[in-house]
Design a protein around this motif. Structure first.
Motif, PDB file in Angstrom:
ATOM      1  N   ALA A 106       0.818  -1.218   0.000  1.00 14.96           N
ATOM      2  CA  ALA A 106       0.000   0.000   0.000  1.00 14.96           C
ATOM      3  C   ALA A 106       0.848   1.263   0.000  1.00 14.96           C
ATOM      4  O   ALA A 106       0.319   2.366  -0.162  1.00 14.96           O
ATOM      5  N   MET A 107       2.146   1.115   0.219  1.00 14.58           N
ATOM      6  CA  MET A 107       3.096   2.227   0.268  1.00 14.58           C
ATOM      7  C   MET A 107       2.774   3.246   1.364  1.00 14.58           C
ATOM      8  O   MET A 107       3.119   4.416   1.256  1.00 14.58           O
ATOM      9  N   ASP A 108       2.080   2.788   2.401  1.00 15.36           N
ATOM     10  CA  ASP A 108       1.823   3.686   3.519  1.00 15.36           C
ATOM     11  C   ASP A 108       2.714   3.371   4.725  1.00 15.36           C
ATOM     12  O   ASP A 108       2.710   4.099   5.716  1.00 15.36           O
ATOM     13  N   GLY A 177       6.204  -2.872  -2.343  1.00 16.42           N
ATOM     14  CA  GLY A 177       5.554  -4.166  -2.536  1.00 16.42           C
ATOM     15  C   GLY A 177       6.039  -5.268  -1.615  1.00 16.42           C
ATOM     16  O   GLY A 177       5.754  -6.441  -1.858  1.00 16.42           O
ATOM     17  N   ILE A 178       6.751  -4.923  -0.547  1.00 13.93           N
ATOM     18  CA  ILE A 178       7.234  -5.937   0.393  1.00 13.93           C
ATOM     19  C   ILE A 178       6.092  -6.347   1.318  1.00 13.93           C
ATOM     20  O   ILE A 178       5.412  -5.498   1.898  1.00 13.93           O
ATOM     21  N   TYR A 199       4.458   3.953   9.843  1.00 17.17           N
ATOM     22  CA  TYR A 199       3.654   4.701   8.880  1.00 17.17           C
ATOM     23  C   TYR A 199       4.482   5.858   8.331  1.00 17.17           C
ATOM     24  O   TYR A 199       5.062   6.642   9.095  1.00 17.17           O
ATOM     25  N   VAL A 200       4.545   5.957   7.015  1.00 16.62           N
ATOM     26  CA  VAL A 200       5.308   7.030   6.371  1.00 16.62           C
ATOM     27  C   VAL A 200       4.770   8.393   6.796  1.00 16.62           C
ATOM     28  O   VAL A 200       5.530   9.341   7.030  1.00 16.62           O
ATOM     29  N   ALA A 201       3.460   8.501   6.924  1.00 14.88           N
ATOM     30  CA  ALA A 201       2.837   9.777   7.289  1.00 14.88           C
ATOM     31  C   ALA A 201       3.195  10.215   8.704  1.00 14.88           C
ATOM     32  O   ALA A 201       3.100  11.399   9.035  1.00 14.88           O
ATOM     33  N   HIS A 202       3.607   9.277   9.539  1.00 10.98           N
ATOM     34  CA  HIS A 202       3.902   9.597  10.938  1.00 10.98           C
ATOM     35  C   HIS A 202       5.384   9.851  11.200  1.00 10.98           C
ATOM     36  O   HIS A 202       5.750  10.295  12.293  1.00 10.98           O
ATOM     37  N   GLN A 243       0.533   7.632 -10.519  1.00 10.71           N
ATOM     38  CA  GLN A 243       0.849   6.848 -11.713  1.00 10.71           C
ATOM     39  C   GLN A 243       0.013   5.570 -11.759  1.00 10.71           C
ATOM     40  O   GLN A 243      -0.512   5.188 -12.807  1.00 10.71           O
ATOM     41  N   GLN A 244      -0.089   4.917 -10.599  1.00 10.03           N
ATOM     42  CA  GLN A 244      -0.872   3.689 -10.531  1.00 10.03           C
ATOM     43  C   GLN A 244      -2.344   3.961 -10.832  1.00 10.03           C
ATOM     44  O   GLN A 244      -3.015   3.172 -11.507  1.00 10.03           O
TER      45      GLN A 244
END
Length: 308
Positions: A106-108, A177-178, A199-202, A243-244
């Protein structure tokens, strides 16, 4: 010297294993000699102390002092050990560092690894570039050593964030994608103590924010060189998701219009960030720079010790 400190036999073994039995060209500079001493230090911490828990944990600086004192051929370095260590520390900081930012599907979330000690910092899997390695080869090796995961078939050279901190070039490749259920297992001893998805956002996007970041239990969460990459990482994720989404809409349109052919995927590139200025290590004294390594003296001393 305390009874728990390394004895002469152990120091003899370490000197012979890591300093004497190396090609002559590896002893042509103090920096190269210190890399050998550092390897001996890792071996001492990871294996010698594992076999004998009564041995104390030593800093590299303290360990190097013991090696200098024990090995007669290194005696000339004793008086300049402070300057040598400062110079070696500055030299290591100039060696390029490569690694990877591992994202879930999810790339989050991204994976961070924690140092071996209980209160160590969290950071991206990464390490120093070895001689004759490419940037990608180094990143693949370091990620495998620290997590057990082989990203050789997943890494894309254009998906990266590059920074310059002090005089050190640092490049982290972004691999998405891991699976979060992946069982990570370090391949090196005494270096990695934990893994966690964050979380990237955090994540804190500045060093100031890092100082005030608390984990879910309310305790201070320590990071090591995470903040310099966060803004660029968020931009990469935003572009890649866009892009996705465009690719998904195009596929839906193609299914609705069978005559349409071809698909195009736009590949994003993470842009290098600005150089971050950090105070340089002060220049040490120069009296030791012409030091010549006395290999014969060490061999003679060890031969006398072993025959005694």
């Amino acid at each position: 010297m305390s009874a728990n400190m390394p004895n002469a036999n152990l120091l003899d073994d370490l000197c012979t294993r890591f300093i004497l039995n190396v090609p002559a060209e590896e002893l042509q500079s103090v920096e190269k000699l210190m890399f050998l001493v550092e390897q001996a230090h890792w071996f001492y911490e990871d294996f010698c102390r594992d076999r004998d828990p009564s041995l104390p944990s030593l800093s590299l600086k303290a360990f190097a002092g013991m090696i200098f004192r024990h090995c007669p051929g290194l005696a000339p370095l004793q008086n300049d050990k402070q300057a040598i260590f400062a110079q070696f520390s500055a030299y290591k900081q100039a060696v390029p560092v490569m690694g990877a930012i591992l994202l879930n599907a999810a790339m989050d979330k991204c994976l961070l690894v924690r140092g071996f000690k209980e209160h160590a910092s969290w950071g991206f899997p990464r390490g120093k570039l070895a001689k004759d390695e490419t940037d990608v080869e180094c990143a693949v090796r370091e990620v495998k050593e620290e997590t057990g995961l082989d990203i050789a078939e997943l890494i894309l050279e254009d998906d990266r964030i590059e920074r310059h901190i002090k005089q050190q070039r640092s490049k982290l490749f972004i691999v998405a994608g891991i699976e979060e259920t992946t069982q990570f297992q370090p391949q090196v001893r005494g270096e990695i103590g934990g893994f966690a998805w964050h979380y990237v956002a955090h994540l804190p996007a500045s060093e100031e924010a890092s100082m005030h970041y608390n984990n879910t239990e309310g305790a201070r969460h320590r990071f090591f060189q995470v903040a310099p990459y966060v803004s660029q990482l968020r931009q990469f994720v935003k572009r890649r998701k866009a892009q996705q989404q465009r690719g998904k809409k195009k596929k839906e349109k193609d299914r609705a219009q069978p005559s349409a052919v071809g698909e195009a995927e736009i590949c994003g590139h993470a842009q290098p960030a600005e150089t971050q200025s950090i105070e340089m290590v002060k220049e040490p004294g120069q009296s030791w720079l012409n030091f010549t390594f006395d290999r014969a003296a060490i061999m003679q001393s060890l031969a006398m010790r072993l025959s005694a």
